[in-house]
Design an enzyme around this catalytic site. Sequence first.
Site, short mmCIF file in Angstrom:
data_model
loop_
_atom_site.label_atom_id
_atom_site.label_comp_id
_atom_site.label_asym_id
_atom_site.label_seq_id
_atom_site.Cartn_x
_atom_site.Cartn_y
_atom_site.Cartn_z
N ARG A 52 4.53 11.11 -2.31
CA ARG A 52 4.30 10.91 -0.88
C ARG A 52 5.59 11.08 -0.10
NH1 ARG A 52 4.11 5.14 1.86
NH2 ARG A 52 3.63 5.77 3.97
N ARG A 87 6.63 0.25 13.68
CA ARG A 87 7.32 -0.18 12.46
C ARG A 87 8.54 -1.06 12.75
NH1 ARG A 87 4.98 2.74 8.24
NH2 ARG A 87 4.19 4.79 8.85
N HIS A 103 3.82 -4.70 9.17
CA HIS A 103 3.69 -4.58 10.62
C HIS A 103 2.33 -5.02 11.14
CE1 HIS A 103 7.12 -2.17 9.55
NE2 HIS A 103 6.34 -1.36 8.88
N PRO A 106 0.79 -1.23 0.00
CA PRO A 106 0.00 0.00 0.00
C PRO A 106 0.83 1.28 0.00
CG PRO A 106 -0.15 -1.10 2.13
CD PRO A 106 0.56 -2.03 1.20
N ASN A 107 0.32 2.22 -0.76
CA ASN A 107 0.83 3.59 -0.86
C ASN A 107 2.14 3.71 -1.64
OD1 ASN A 107 -1.35 4.77 0.63
ND2 ASN A 107 -0.44 3.85 2.45
N GLU A 138 12.61 -9.45 1.91
CA GLU A 138 11.81 -8.32 2.40
C GLU A 138 12.61 -7.03 2.22
OE1 GLU A 138 10.08 -6.64 6.66
OE2 GLU A 138 10.79 -8.70 6.55
N ARG A 143 12.11 4.73 12.73
CA ARG A 143 10.78 5.34 12.64
C ARG A 143 9.94 4.96 13.84
NH1 ARG A 143 8.51 4.66 6.86
NH2 ARG A 143 7.19 6.35 7.62
N HIS A 187 12.57 -2.61 2.44
CA HIS A 187 11.96 -1.34 2.85
C HIS A 187 12.85 -0.20 2.38
CE1 HIS A 187 8.94 -3.33 5.19
NE2 HIS A 187 9.89 -4.13 5.63
N ILE A 188 12.25 0.84 1.89
CA ILE A 188 12.98 2.00 1.39
C ILE A 188 13.62 2.75 2.56
CG2 ILE A 188 12.73 4.21 0.21
CD1 ILE A 188 10.40 2.82 -1.39
N SER A 189 12.85 2.94 3.61
CA SER A 189 13.37 3.65 4.79
C SER A 189 13.91 2.64 5.81
CB SER A 189 12.25 4.48 5.44
OG SER A 189 11.26 3.64 5.99
N ALA A 201 3.13 -0.89 4.92
CA ALA A 201 2.50 -0.90 6.25
C ALA A 201 1.99 -2.28 6.64
CB ALA A 201 1.37 0.11 6.30
N ASN A 207 8.03 -5.65 -0.75
CA ASN A 207 7.89 -4.50 0.14
C ASN A 207 6.40 -4.41 0.47
OD1 ASN A 207 7.68 -2.07 1.45
ND2 ASN A 207 9.04 -0.97 0.06
N ASP A 249 2.21 -15.45 6.64
CA ASP A 249 1.90 -16.86 6.41
C ASP A 249 2.05 -17.24 4.94
OD1 ASP A 249 1.37 -17.28 9.09
OD2 ASP A 249 -0.82 -17.25 8.86
N TYR A 254 10.85 9.01 1.23
CA TYR A 254 10.82 8.02 0.15
C TYR A 254 11.46 8.47 -1.16
CZ TYR A 254 7.55 5.79 3.32
OH TYR A 254 6.97 5.21 4.41
#
Length: 138
Positions: free
Chosen positions: A17, A108, A77, A9-10, A95, A104, A97-99, A74, A71, A84, A22
Amino acid sequence: MKIIIINGPNLNLLGKREPDVYGAETFEDYFSKLQFKFKDVELEYFQSNIEGELISKIQETGFTYDGIVLNAAAYTHTSVGIGDAVKAVKTPVVEVHISNTHKREEFRHVSYISAAASGVILGFGLKSYDLAIESFLL
């Protein structure tokens, strides 16, 4: 080699954003650069804001692809279901993540995916995707 990048998402709002977190580049523009850089890899890209669609895509590709770069944003978390799904498939999942999620908010710091992933890369901006793809080429 066939690798899919699955974004949650997002992430369709990259470039718009929170550019201070990001960056200012859209993922579509960055994906073109990845395809150019990794010419010998068949790269696909899928993005959804819907948890069930992400789970379905992991299941769909998780037995026939050589790698999944995930990725979950949200959902990382909050989604036991995505965790699963990663556990259930045979294809290795990295996995991403950009940040740096550990710099954070406290919520997170928990991932429902990490324990099932073959690796975790975070905090290197969009370069995190490059590193994940390279991990499949080792």
